[in-house]
Motif scaffolding. Structure first.
Motif, short mmCIF file in Angstrom:
data_model
loop_
_atom_site.label_atom_id
_atom_site.label_comp_id
_atom_site.label_asym_id
_atom_site.label_seq_id
_atom_site.Cartn_x
_atom_site.Cartn_y
_atom_site.Cartn_z
N GLY A 41 0.82 -1.21 0.00
CA GLY A 41 0.00 0.00 0.00
C GLY A 41 0.85 1.25 0.00
N LEU A 42 0.25 2.34 -0.46
CA LEU A 42 0.91 3.64 -0.50
C LEU A 42 0.17 4.58 0.43
N CYS A 43 0.90 5.56 0.96
CA CYS A 43 0.22 6.58 1.75
C CYS A 43 -0.38 7.59 0.78
N PRO A 44 -1.31 8.42 1.21
CA PRO A 44 -1.91 9.41 0.31
C PRO A 44 -0.86 10.34 -0.29
N LYS A 45 -1.11 10.81 -1.51
CA LYS A 45 -0.15 11.67 -2.21
C LYS A 45 0.10 12.99 -1.48
N ALA A 46 -0.83 13.44 -0.66
CA ALA A 46 -0.69 14.72 0.03
C ALA A 46 0.43 14.68 1.08
N SER A 47 0.69 13.51 1.65
CA SER A 47 1.73 13.41 2.69
C SER A 47 3.04 12.92 2.08
N ALA A 48 4.04 12.74 2.91
CA ALA A 48 5.34 12.27 2.45
C ALA A 48 5.19 10.87 1.84
N PRO A 49 5.94 10.58 0.77
CA PRO A 49 5.82 9.27 0.14
C PRO A 49 6.25 8.14 1.07
N THR A 50 5.43 7.12 1.16
CA THR A 50 5.71 5.96 2.01
C THR A 50 5.13 4.72 1.33
N LEU A 51 5.94 3.67 1.24
CA LEU A 51 5.50 2.39 0.71
C LEU A 51 5.45 1.40 1.86
N GLU A 52 4.33 0.71 2.03
CA GLU A 52 4.17 -0.27 3.10
C GLU A 52 3.81 -1.63 2.50
N ALA A 53 4.43 -2.67 3.02
CA ALA A 53 4.13 -4.04 2.59
C ALA A 53 3.90 -4.90 3.82
N GLU A 54 2.88 -5.73 3.77
CA GLU A 54 2.59 -6.64 4.87
C GLU A 54 3.25 -7.98 4.56
N LEU A 55 4.18 -8.39 5.42
CA LEU A 55 4.93 -9.63 5.23
C LEU A 55 4.43 -10.66 6.24
N TYR A 56 4.11 -11.86 5.76
CA TYR A 56 3.62 -12.94 6.63
C TYR A 56 4.58 -14.12 6.55
N ASP A 57 5.07 -14.57 7.70
CA ASP A 57 6.06 -15.66 7.73
C ASP A 57 5.49 -16.98 8.22
N GLY A 58 4.18 -17.06 8.38
CA GLY A 58 3.55 -18.29 8.85
C GLY A 58 3.21 -18.24 10.32
N THR A 59 3.78 -17.26 11.04
CA THR A 59 3.47 -17.13 12.47
C THR A 59 2.80 -15.80 12.78
N GLU A 60 3.23 -14.73 12.12
CA GLU A 60 2.71 -13.40 12.42
C GLU A 60 3.06 -12.44 11.28
N ASP A 61 2.32 -11.33 11.21
CA ASP A 61 2.60 -10.31 10.21
C ASP A 61 3.65 -9.32 10.72
N VAL A 62 4.46 -8.81 9.78
CA VAL A 62 5.38 -7.71 10.05
C VAL A 62 5.15 -6.71 8.93
N THR A 63 4.99 -5.45 9.28
CA THR A 63 4.81 -4.42 8.27
C THR A 63 6.18 -3.85 7.91
N LEU A 64 6.49 -3.86 6.61
CA LEU A 64 7.73 -3.28 6.11
C LEU A 64 7.40 -1.89 5.58
N VAL A 65 8.13 -0.87 6.04
CA VAL A 65 7.84 0.51 5.66
C VAL A 65 9.09 1.14 5.06
N TRP A 66 8.98 1.60 3.83
CA TRP A 66 10.07 2.34 3.18
C TRP A 66 9.64 3.79 3.10
N LEU A 67 10.35 4.66 3.81
CA LEU A 67 10.05 6.09 3.80
C LEU A 67 10.69 6.73 2.57
N GLY A 68 9.97 7.67 1.94
CA GLY A 68 10.48 8.36 0.78
C GLY A 68 10.33 7.60 -0.52
N ARG A 69 9.59 6.51 -0.52
CA ARG A 69 9.40 5.69 -1.73
C ARG A 69 7.92 5.51 -2.01
N ARG A 70 7.57 5.54 -3.27
CA ARG A 70 6.19 5.24 -3.67
C ARG A 70 6.09 3.88 -4.33
#
Length: 125
Positions: free
Chosen positions: A59-88
């Motif tokens: 997912g992406l954050c809204p264009k009005a705010s700073a660019p942020t790319l988020e990905a939900e990673l699942y390893d079979g036990t729990e989710d971890v959110t990966l966040v890259w700041l400054g990237r769309r």
């Protein structure tokens, strides 16, 4: 019946009686440990961690705010959110892709997060 046969039958019965989501989670968890990663459920806030799993959503954050790319990673036990700041967008970061990510675990809104993690795209086989 020997131990290996008992183990074989136990695994066979488990595979035949479990649903697809549970089997996928088991496979991801085994692949994660075989790849030298930690289980997401065992990672603590502030700890340097390596996690390996499948991207469920991007997912992406809204264009009005700073660019942020988020990905939900699942390893079979729990989710971890990966966040890259400054990237769309990052090539290769897409749902269904297996990724190995490394960084320091943080907690945001009760969920585990890795900010600007180092990552490796894994083969799908």
């Amino acid at each position: 019946m020997s131990k290996t046969e008992g183990g074989y039958w136990r695994r066979l019965v488990h595979r035949l009686t479990s649903d697809v989501a549970e089997l996928d989670a088991d496979d991801l968890s085994e692949r994660s440990q075989a790849g030298g990663a930690q289980r997401a459920s065992e990672c603590q806030c502030g700890q340097e961690a390596v996690v390996l799993g499948r991207v469920r959503s991007v997912g992406l954050c809204p264009k009005a705010s700073a660019p942020t790319l988020e990905a939900e990673l699942y390893d079979g036990t729990e989710d971890v959110t990966l966040v890259w700041l400054g990237r769309r967008r990052i090539a290769g970061i897409e749902p269904g892709r297996v990724i190995k990510a490394r960084g320091r675990i943080a907690v945001r809104d009760g969920r585990k997060v890795l900010y600007n993690p180092y990552y490796e795209l894994q083969n799908t086989a």
